[in-house]
Scaffold this active site. Structure first.
Site, mmCIF file in Angstrom:
data_model
loop_
_atom_site.group_PDB
_atom_site.id
_atom_site.type_symbol
_atom_site.label_atom_id
_atom_site.label_comp_id
_atom_site.label_asym_id
_atom_site.label_seq_id
_atom_site.Cartn_x
_atom_site.Cartn_y
_atom_site.Cartn_z
ATOM 1 N N CYS A 168 1.008 -1.102 -0.030
ATOM 2 C CA CYS A 168 0.042 -0.048 -0.116
ATOM 3 C C CYS A 168 1.032 1.140 -0.123
ATOM 4 O O CYS A 168 1.650 1.276 0.810
ATOM 5 C CB CYS A 168 -0.922 0.066 1.148
ATOM 6 S SG CYS A 168 -1.554 -1.529 1.812
ATOM 7 N N GLU A 193 -7.308 9.053 1.166
ATOM 8 C CA GLU A 193 -6.877 8.710 -0.083
ATOM 9 C C GLU A 193 -7.974 8.262 -1.204
ATOM 10 O O GLU A 193 -8.996 7.776 -0.849
ATOM 11 C CB GLU A 193 -5.814 7.480 0.189
ATOM 12 C CG GLU A 193 -4.907 7.532 1.001
ATOM 13 C CD GLU A 193 -3.815 6.399 1.279
ATOM 14 O OE1 GLU A 193 -2.745 6.520 1.291
ATOM 15 O OE2 GLU A 193 -4.320 5.349 1.187
#
Length: 297
Positions: free
Chosen positions: A152, A214
């Site tokens: 990630c 995000e």
């Protein structure tokens, strides 16, 4: 700066891990991490990198960092926080600027609405259709020691990672970061074999100071790879099948063994992953790809 020496992950998770840098080294890990207690795995070679050495006072695009500021931050993470420039986007994923990773993860910036940035989450499966998970290192600024999907991170504000067509920039960033974190060679991860399945938009606090906001691209791939994890980024790794993932989720829900899952991983698990896993096994992932919809979770 003291010279690096081989050390176990147990020592890595201690206060000694807050040193200024580490020379390149290798150490063998032959037993599962005490953090997981779930699956035995073969010995893995963990490494540090000389290129990750950093000075105590970092000069980044966000400005000079006072030596007293964020005193507990690992020097490697501090360098990445100030040198890496994330891609700022609006809620329709249009690029509107760039900002340091540091500022993008400050809750005060997130709450003010000025830190939404592009990210990616990789879900890498082996030929047995097991999903590779990682436990983030103890020195990570946000969500240390949580379990999450394979990798990630963020595409950076650079030409190769801003390419919009076919998500090429995000794919390039994923290939780069999978090497940085897990030591997977680029030739083992052809960028055209990443399958973008969807996008999620989420916000999650890490602690009082840090958090995430995000627009996250979800990338899938089925491929057998050789791992060489970087202890500056990764504390542990494991492959899990569906039942083993469910066991891990239950342990996290029950607070067993201090196991925690990253919020973005949990959102993907709860909303998409188990259904998509069928398509992983059937080789039909592209049939469920939807990169036009942005799921606000």
């Amino acid at each position: 700066m003291a010279a690096s020496a081989a050390r176990s992950l147990a020592l890595f998770s201690s206060a000694a891990s807050l040193g200024l840098g580490r020379a390149s080294s290798r150490l063998a890990l032959s037993s599962p991490s005490s953090h997981s207690g779930l699956l035995p795995r073969p010995a893995l070679a963990f490494r540090g990198r000389a290129s990750f050495a950093a000075t105590a006072v970092v000069m980044g695009k966000a400005g000079a960092v006072d030596a007293e500021a964020d005193a507990g931050m690992d020097a490697v993470q501090r360098r990445l926080m100030f040198d890496d420039e994330c891609i700022l986007v609006d809620e329709q994923d249009n690029v509107i600027g760039h900002e340091s990773k540091y500022n993008c993860h400050l809750m005060e910036k997130i709450e003010s609405g000025h830190a939404l940035h592009r990210a990616f989450s990789v879900f890498l499966f082996n030929s047995k259709y097991e999903l590779l998970l990682q436990q983030r290192s103890t020195t990570k600024v946000t969500f240390p020691l949580v379990w999450t999907n394979t990798c990630c991170s963020h595409p950076l504000h650079r030409e190769s990672e801003l390419i919009e067509e076919n998500c090429q920039g995000v794919r390039n960033a994923a290939q780069r970061k999978l090497f940085d974190e897990l030591g997977i060679q680029a030739e083992d991860l052809p960028v055209d074999q990443f399958i973008p399945l969807g996008k999620i938009l989420y916000k999650a606090p890490s602690d009082g100071k840090w958090g995430e906001h995000e627009l996250d691209y979800l990338l899938f791939m089925v491929r057998d790879v050789k791992l060489n994890p970087n202890p500056e980024e990764v504390s542990d790794v494991k492959y899990v099948n569906r039942d083993e993932l469910k066991q891990l989720i239950k342990k996290a829900d029950d607070g067993e063994g201090g196991i925690k899952l990253s919020p973005w991983f949990r959102l993907v698990v709860d909303n998409f992953l188990m259904g998509w896993w069928d398509h992983v096994e059937q080789g039909t992932l592209k049939e469920v790809a939807d990169m036009k919809t942005i799921h606000k979770l």
